[in-house]
Design a protein around this motif. Structure first.
Motif, PDB file in Angstrom:
ATOM      1  N   ALA A 177     -16.784 -37.732  40.812  1.00 56.29           N
ATOM      2  CA  ALA A 177     -16.922 -38.245  39.445  1.00 56.29           C
ATOM      3  C   ALA A 177     -16.038 -39.481  39.255  1.00 56.29           C
ATOM      4  CB  ALA A 177     -16.552 -37.165  38.443  1.00 56.29           C
TER       5      ALA A 177
ATOM      6  N   GLN B 193     -21.805 -41.140  32.402  1.00 54.98           N
ATOM      7  CA  GLN B 193     -20.768 -40.488  31.594  1.00 54.98           C
ATOM      8  C   GLN B 193     -21.070 -39.013  31.386  1.00 54.98           C
ATOM      9  OE1 GLN B 193     -20.830 -43.000  28.181  1.00 54.98           O
ATOM     10  NE2 GLN B 193     -19.136 -44.264  28.892  1.00 54.98           N
ATOM     11  N   LEU B 194     -22.330 -38.708  31.104  1.00 48.87           N
ATOM     12  CA  LEU B 194     -22.682 -37.307  30.871  1.00 48.87           C
ATOM     13  C   LEU B 194     -22.473 -36.466  32.128  1.00 48.87           C
ATOM     14  CD1 LEU B 194     -25.814 -37.411  28.584  1.00 48.87           C
ATOM     15  CD2 LEU B 194     -23.518 -36.636  28.048  1.00 48.87           C
TER      16      LEU B 194
ATOM     17  N   THR C  95     -20.420 -37.029  34.533  1.00 49.41           N
ATOM     18  CA  THR C  95     -18.982 -36.906  34.767  1.00 49.41           C
ATOM     19  C   THR C  95     -18.357 -35.884  33.822  1.00 49.41           C
ATOM     20  OG1 THR C  95     -19.065 -39.247  35.273  1.00 49.41           O
ATOM     21  CG2 THR C  95     -16.893 -38.276  35.068  1.00 49.41           C
ATOM     22  N   ILE C  96     -18.733 -35.962  32.567  1.00 48.01           N
ATOM     23  CA  ILE C  96     -18.189 -34.993  31.599  1.00 48.01           C
ATOM     24  C   ILE C  96     -18.638 -33.582  31.973  1.00 48.01           C
ATOM     25  CG2 ILE C  96     -18.255 -34.242  29.185  1.00 48.01           C
ATOM     26  CD1 ILE C  96     -18.560 -37.211  28.427  1.00 48.01           C
ATOM     27  N   GLY C  97     -19.902 -33.470  32.415  1.00 48.08           N
ATOM     28  CA  GLY C  97     -20.417 -32.163  32.825  1.00 48.08           C
ATOM     29  C   GLY C  97     -19.602 -31.583  33.968  1.00 48.08           C
TER      30      GLY C  97
ATOM     31  N   ILE D 134     -16.501 -32.286  34.852  1.00 46.76           N
ATOM     32  CA  ILE D 134     -15.169 -31.896  34.351  1.00 46.76           C
ATOM     33  C   ILE D 134     -15.283 -30.594  33.556  1.00 46.76           C
ATOM     34  CG2 ILE D 134     -13.213 -32.578  32.899  1.00 46.76           C
ATOM     35  CD1 ILE D 134     -14.057 -35.511  33.493  1.00 46.76           C
ATOM     36  N   GLY D 135     -16.339 -30.511  32.736  1.00 44.72           N
ATOM     37  CA  GLY D 135     -16.555 -29.315  31.925  1.00 44.72           C
ATOM     38  C   GLY D 135     -16.678 -28.054  32.764  1.00 44.72           C
TER      39      GLY D 135
END
Ligand code: UDP
Ligand code: MG
Length: 310
Positions: free
Chosen positions: A230, A278-279, A281-283, A285-286
Motif C-alpha cells: 500500500a 486511496q480506497l 489502501t484504506i481497505g 489498513i482497515g
C-alpha cells in the motif's frame, strides 16, 4: 509389542450425519491397534450429527464429544479439539472421508522416528476445477506474501506431537490460522503424499465467501506485506501525480488558452485513479485494524454447550 502411547484423533464436524458411521468404520480398522481416543468437535450442526455421535459413544467408550453452542468455524473446532486432546500425538482428520485414514499408520511410524509434524500433502484431489484452481492460487499467493513459508497443498490433515499441540494451545491469538502457525513453530516435519478423495456424503461447507475470508485471514495473520505494498502504491501514484501536475502547469503557462481548457479527460482519469488507489489502501489498513480490534476484544473462540465422555 507394547504400544502404550496415546493417539488422539480430532475430528471437526458440521452437519456430517451421513459420514460419521462410515468414517468410524474405516478409521477403526486403522487405529484399533493403538491406544487411542477420538474427539469429535460438533461445530453447531443443525442436522442429526450430535444424535448420531451420542449413539456411537454408547457403543464405543473411546469416543468423546465436544459440542458448540453454534457454528464457530472449522479452525475454532480444531483449536477446541487440541485443547482437550490428551494424546502423545494428535491427528486431525476431516469427517467427510476426503482424507484417507489408512495413512495414519504411516504417520505414526514417522512420528516414532522422531518427526514432530507429519503432513499429508495432496498429490491429487477430486474437487471441482474451480476449487482446485482457487486452492492452487491461494497457497502460492500466501507464500509470496508470507514471511513464514507455509506448506503448499497441505490442509489440516496432519499428525502433531504433544509438544506442537501444547505450543498451539498456549498461543494467545484468538483467530488462529493453524496451517501457518504450525509451520511457524519450526518443528521437525515431514510430508506424506495422499490422493484426496471425493466427499463421501453431503457437500463442502467452504463456500466461495468462506474461502475468501479464510484466505484473507491467513494472509493478514502471516504478513504485513500488503501494508508495504500500500505504501509503495502511494509512492507510485504520488509520482504519477507529480508528473501530471508539471504537465498541467506547463500547459497552463506555455500554451495558448484553447489547449488548457480541454483537460477534462485527464482530470477524470486522475480522479478515478487516485480514488481507487486511496480506497484500496484504506481497505488494506482497515483489515489490519480490524484484526487488532478483534484480538483486543478478547472474546473466546467458541462456546461449549455440552461435553460427552470427557
Ligand atoms: N467443518 C466444521 N465447521 C465448519 C465447516 C466445516 O467443523 O464451519 C468441518 C467439516 O465437517 C469437515 C471439515 O471441517 O469435517 C472440512 O470441511 P469441508 O469438507 O466442508 O471442507 P473442504 O474439504 O471442502 O475444504
Ligand atoms: Mg471436505
Amino acid at each position: 509389542m507394547a504400544k502404550q502411547f496415546l493417539v488422539s484423533i480430532v475430528i471437526p464436524v458440521h452437519n456430517e450425519e451421513a459420514n460419521i458411521s462410515p468414517l468410524l468404520l474405516r478409521l477403526n480398522q486403522v487405529i484399533a491397534k493403538y491406544n487411542h481416543e477420538i474427539i469429535f468437535v460438533d461445530d453447531g450442526s443443525s442436522d442429526q450429527t450430535l444424535t448420531v455421535l451420542k449413539e456411537q459413544v454408547k457403543k464405543n467408550s473411546k469416543l468423546k464429544i465436544l459440542s458448540f453452542n453454534r457454528n464457530f468455524g472449522h479452525q475454532a473446532a480444531l483449536s477446541c479439539g487440541y485443547e482437550h486432546a490428551k494424546g502423545d500425538c494428535v491427528i486431525t482428520i476431516d469427517a467427510d472421508l476426503q482424507d484417507p485414514p489408512e495413512i495414519i499408520d504411516e504417520m505414526i511410524k514417522k512420528w516414532q522416528q522422531g518427526y514432530e509434524i507429519v503432513y499429508a500433502k495432496r498429490k491429487t484431489r477430486q474437487d471441482t476445477l474451480f476449487k482446485k484452481l482457487t486452492a492452487f492460487t491461494f497457497y502460492r499467493f500466501i507464500n509470496f506474501l508470507s514471511d513464514t513459508p507455509i506448506p503448499t497443498d497441505v490442509g489440516d490433515f496432519r499428525l502433531q506431537d504433544k509438544r506442537v499441540n501444547d505450543y498451539l494451545k498456549k498461543l494467545p491469538e484468538h483467530n488462529k490460522f493453524l496451517r501457518g502457525l504450525v509451520a511457524w513453530g519450526g518443528f521437525k516435519e515431514i510430508y506424506l503424499t495422499i490422493d484426496r478423495d471425493k466427499r463421501y456424503s453431503g457437500k463442502t461447507h467452504y463456500t466461495l465467501s468462506k474461502m475468501f475470508n479464510f484466505a484473507l485471514d491467513g494472509i493478514i495473520s502471516f504478513s504485513t506485506k500488503p501494508l508495504r505494498i500500500a505504501t509503495y502504491m502511494g509512492f507510485l501514484t504520488s509520482f504519477i501525480g507529480l508528473l501530471g501536475i508539471i504537465y498541467a502547469l506547463l500547459q497552463r503557462f506555455f500554451l495558448p488558452h484553447e489547449y488548457w481548457v480541454t483537460g477534462w479527460t485527464a482530470l477524470f482519469v486522475a480522479v478515478l485513479f487516485l480514488g481507487g488507489t486511496q480506497l484500496i489502501t484504506i481497505g488494506i489498513i482497515g483489515e489490519y485494524i480490524g484484526k487488532v480490534y478483534r484480538e483486543t476484544q478478547n472474546r473466546p473462540q467458541y462456546l461449549l454447550k455440552e461435553k460427552v465422555n470427557l
